[in-house]
Design a protein around this motif. Structure first.
Motif, PDB file in Angstrom:
ATOM      1  N   VAL A 160      36.500  20.045 -22.474  1.00  0.00           N
ATOM      2  CA  VAL A 160      36.509  19.679 -23.893  1.00  0.00           C
ATOM      3  C   VAL A 160      37.905  19.302 -24.357  1.00  0.00           C
ATOM      4  O   VAL A 160      38.064  18.510 -25.307  1.00  0.00           O
ATOM      5  CB  VAL A 160      35.928  20.819 -24.758  1.00  0.00           C
ATOM      6  N   LEU A 161      38.946  19.838 -23.704  1.00  0.00           N
ATOM      7  CA  LEU A 161      40.305  19.389 -24.033  1.00  0.00           C
ATOM      8  C   LEU A 161      40.471  17.916 -23.703  1.00  0.00           C
ATOM      9  O   LEU A 161      41.091  17.158 -24.476  1.00  0.00           O
ATOM     10  CB  LEU A 161      41.328  20.229 -23.266  1.00  0.00           C
ATOM     11  N   CYS A 162      39.949  17.483 -22.567  1.00  0.00           N
ATOM     12  CA  CYS A 162      40.020  16.061 -22.206  1.00  0.00           C
ATOM     13  C   CYS A 162      39.199  15.216 -23.172  1.00  0.00           C
ATOM     14  O   CYS A 162      39.643  14.128 -23.592  1.00  0.00           O
ATOM     15  CB  CYS A 162      39.531  15.866 -20.775  1.00  0.00           C
ATOM     16  N   LEU A 163      38.013  15.693 -23.530  1.00  0.00           N
ATOM     17  CA  LEU A 163      37.197  14.949 -24.495  1.00  0.00           C
ATOM     18  C   LEU A 163      37.898  14.876 -25.850  1.00  0.00           C
ATOM     19  O   LEU A 163      37.866  13.828 -26.514  1.00  0.00           O
ATOM     20  CB  LEU A 163      35.831  15.619 -24.643  1.00  0.00           C
ATOM     21  N   ALA A 164      38.542  15.964 -26.253  1.00  0.00           N
ATOM     22  CA  ALA A 164      39.285  15.950 -27.509  1.00  0.00           C
ATOM     23  C   ALA A 164      40.452  14.966 -27.447  1.00  0.00           C
ATOM     24  O   ALA A 164      40.769  14.298 -28.442  1.00  0.00           O
ATOM     25  CB  ALA A 164      39.793  17.357 -27.834  1.00  0.00           C
ATOM     26  N   ALA A 165      41.088  14.865 -26.263  1.00  0.00           N
ATOM     27  CA  ALA A 165      42.166  13.885 -26.100  1.00  0.00           C
ATOM     28  C   ALA A 165      41.634  12.468 -26.260  1.00  0.00           C
ATOM     29  O   ALA A 165      42.298  11.601 -26.842  1.00  0.00           O
ATOM     30  CB  ALA A 165      42.826  14.058 -24.729  1.00  0.00           C
ATOM     31  N   GLY A 166      40.427  12.235 -25.746  1.00  0.00           N
ATOM     32  CA  GLY A 166      39.803  10.932 -25.939  1.00  0.00           C
ATOM     33  C   GLY A 166      39.523  10.646 -27.403  1.00  0.00           C
ATOM     34  O   GLY A 166      39.708   9.517 -27.874  1.00  0.00           O
TER      35      GLY A 166
END
Length: 281
Positions: free
Chosen positions: A119-125
């Motif tokens: 979810v950190l990567c998705l939030a970065a997106g």
């Protein structure tokens, strides 16, 4: 374009099969179809023509979620032959049960860590998407605050019942995942696609992360109570490794699978649509 659409259709079909398998009390099949759904979704993201920094961040997030799904499938297959209840007896039996219970808690914490990274990567997106200055972003901010308040009340129930530092030392990955998804939901209204797939997906992922926290906290609290009886007495407790619910519809399991898979899919598709719409405008 046809290949990309085919991957999306395959992802949706696998997700529906995963939910159906969960409803029919077929956990192995549900996990397998869930993994296929995430892998097909990852392929769809990789071949998309959206903004590169958004595409790669979303791909990393979906890839990490697929790794978590693969780990859960592996763990389930390891437990297939461990049917029944592990009941406590004396001495070695109790120590063996506690060790097994702790192993389950550690596995859930590892899965929660994978979820948090995903979810950190998705939030970065989401952060990489351009802000459009829409007023409806206020709606997602209010919704996220309501979710945060509900989550805070649930988390506050653990105060005073268990050692807070010990609890946080175990559940922090799931807690981080929940807070990150709610933060991304707050910002998603200003970056949402025209169909609002991104905010809806983040809303579902927030519930999924909160459920992961609840499951991990419950597993740890049960282990803690068993490992540290207050009066030195031995309690007759059992740990369920597998259940005999075959043939009975499992509505809660199906809903949990649907929320997790739909959340990931809507976030991925919504982020890519939003990036393409920003390029057009």
């Amino acid at each position: 374009m046809r290949f990309s659409f085919g991957l999306l259709v395959a992802s949706v079909a696998a997700g529906l099969l995963s939910v159906a398998a969960a409803l029919l009390a077929m956990p192995a099949a549900s996990l397998q179809f869930g993994l296929v759904m995430l892998l097909a979704l990852l392929g769809y993201v990789l071949v998309d023509r959206g903004v590169r920094r958004v595409r790669w961040a979303v791909a990393a997030g979906i890839g990490l979620l697929a790794v978590v799904a693969a780990m859960r499938l592996l763990w389930y297959q390891e437990q297939v032959d461990e049917a029944g209840w592990l009941t406590s007896g004396q001495g070695v039996a109790k120590a063996s049960m506690l060790a097994r219970w702790r192993e389950i808690v550690d596995r859930e914490r590892l899965a929660a860590l994978g979820l948090a990274l995903g979810v950190l990567c998705l939030a970065a997106g989401v952060m990489a998407l351009p802000s459009r200055g829409r007023r409806r972003g206020v709606a997602t901010a209010v919704l996220a605050l309501l979710l945060l308040a509900w989550f805070g009340l649930s988390f506050g129930r653990e105060f005073g019942r268990y050692p807070l530092l010990d609890l946080l030392g175990t559940v922090w990955p799931a807690l981080l995942a929940a807070l990150v998804t709610m933060g991304a939901l707050t910002l998603s209204g200003w970056r949402a696609d025209r169909r609002w797939l991104l905010p809806v997906g983040l809303f579902l992922l927030s519930f999924g992360a909160a459920r992961a926290y609840s499951d991990l906290a419950a597993a740890w609290s049960g282990w803690w109570v068993m490992a540290r009886p207050t009066d030195g007495a031995f309690l007759e407790v059992g740990v369920a490794v597998s259940t005999s619910t075959e043939g009975f519809p499992q509505v809660s399991s199906a809903i949990e699978a649907a929320v997790a898979l739909a959340g990931a899919g809507l976030v991925a598709v919504g982020a890519l649509r939003s990036s393409r719409e920003a390029d057009v405008s």
